[in-house]
Write an enzyme that holds these catalytic residues in place. Sequence first.
Site, PDB file in Angstrom:
ATOM      1  N   GLN A  42      41.341  40.526  33.759  1.00 50.84           N
ATOM      2  CA  GLN A  42      40.457  40.506  34.923  1.00 50.84           C
ATOM      3  C   GLN A  42      39.000  40.319  34.507  1.00 50.84           C
ATOM      4  OE1 GLN A  42      41.455  40.527  38.149  1.00 50.84           O
ATOM      5  NE2 GLN A  42      39.333  40.237  38.748  1.00 50.84           N
ATOM      6  N   LYS A  48      46.981  42.711  43.403  1.00 51.95           N
ATOM      7  CA  LYS A  48      47.954  41.922  42.641  1.00 51.95           C
ATOM      8  C   LYS A  48      49.210  42.741  42.346  1.00 51.95           C
ATOM      9  CE  LYS A  48      44.400  39.046  40.464  1.00 51.95           C
ATOM     10  NZ  LYS A  48      43.598  38.782  39.268  1.00 51.95           N
ATOM     11  N   ASP A  67      46.561  32.468  34.784  1.00 49.96           N
ATOM     12  CA  ASP A  67      45.279  32.188  35.428  1.00 49.96           C
ATOM     13  C   ASP A  67      44.877  30.726  35.250  1.00 49.96           C
ATOM     14  OD1 ASP A  67      44.091  34.136  36.984  1.00 49.96           O
ATOM     15  OD2 ASP A  67      43.261  35.242  35.287  1.00 49.96           O
TER      16      ASP A  67
END
Length: 291
Positions: free
Chosen positions: A96, A52, A119
Amino acid sequence: MTLLDGKKTSADIKEEIALEVSELKRREQKTPHLAAVIVGNDGASLTYVNAKVKACERVGFESTLIRLPENTTEDDLLNEINILNIDKDVDGFIVQLPLPKHIDEQKILMAVDPDKDVDGFHPTNVGKMALNLPTFISATPSGILELLDRYNVETSGKNVVVLGRSHIVGSPMSILLSQKRKVGNATVTLCHSRTKNLAEITKTADIIVAALGIPEFLKADMVKDNVTVIDVGITRVADSNKKSGFRLVGDVDFEGVSKKAAFITPVPGGVGPMTIAMLLKNTLLACSRKF
């Protein structure tokens, strides 16, 4: 049979984003800034987060990686999230997953500012998605919609079967594809572990989204000719013929099903590469505050 090439499509999307960022910089407007928080040293998570960060560099984003030790307390993580929530320079951020077992994942996700939740996991954004309101759509479902759109796969009026009811893929896909939208207007059946006569249902499908997490579950005798198959699964399977000692397979028996399919995603190189591209797209959206 046409391969739905996620690797190429994601590269195209990143190039489009890079051009937009270049234009923002030319006009001396704000550069999108994505932050990522990772707790512990899980190898797969570290690899994904580093990918990312590299993707951010490629498209011209600013990025911040916050690495916290495995023994970080829930309160300490909540404090880091609060700092990111109020940091005006950070447009969007992710925490994460998975988190260490002593931390309540749901509590953490609830603490993220919905306006920075790129997200798309916060209940506020999930609710807006379900109501077909402008919001962040989580990366995997969004990437699937993008693949179907760019390869001109017709969804309107089609029978879609979604295998799996997870909050990350199966459930949102069933909602999105049934909605009144460009890639939507389908009649959707959501199947799961309690579904009876599954093969009878999948044989009626024009489009199948397989997100069960069971290697090579969907076989050729479970699909009809000219079906479109989206394979979300990815599992390491032991293979002594490979230098690594394993090969990656999806939830679909690719060799058999691909012979009957009109469109199909490969594994790897299908849905997987799309996730980071769509995360970047959400960050650009967060920066522009278009909703």
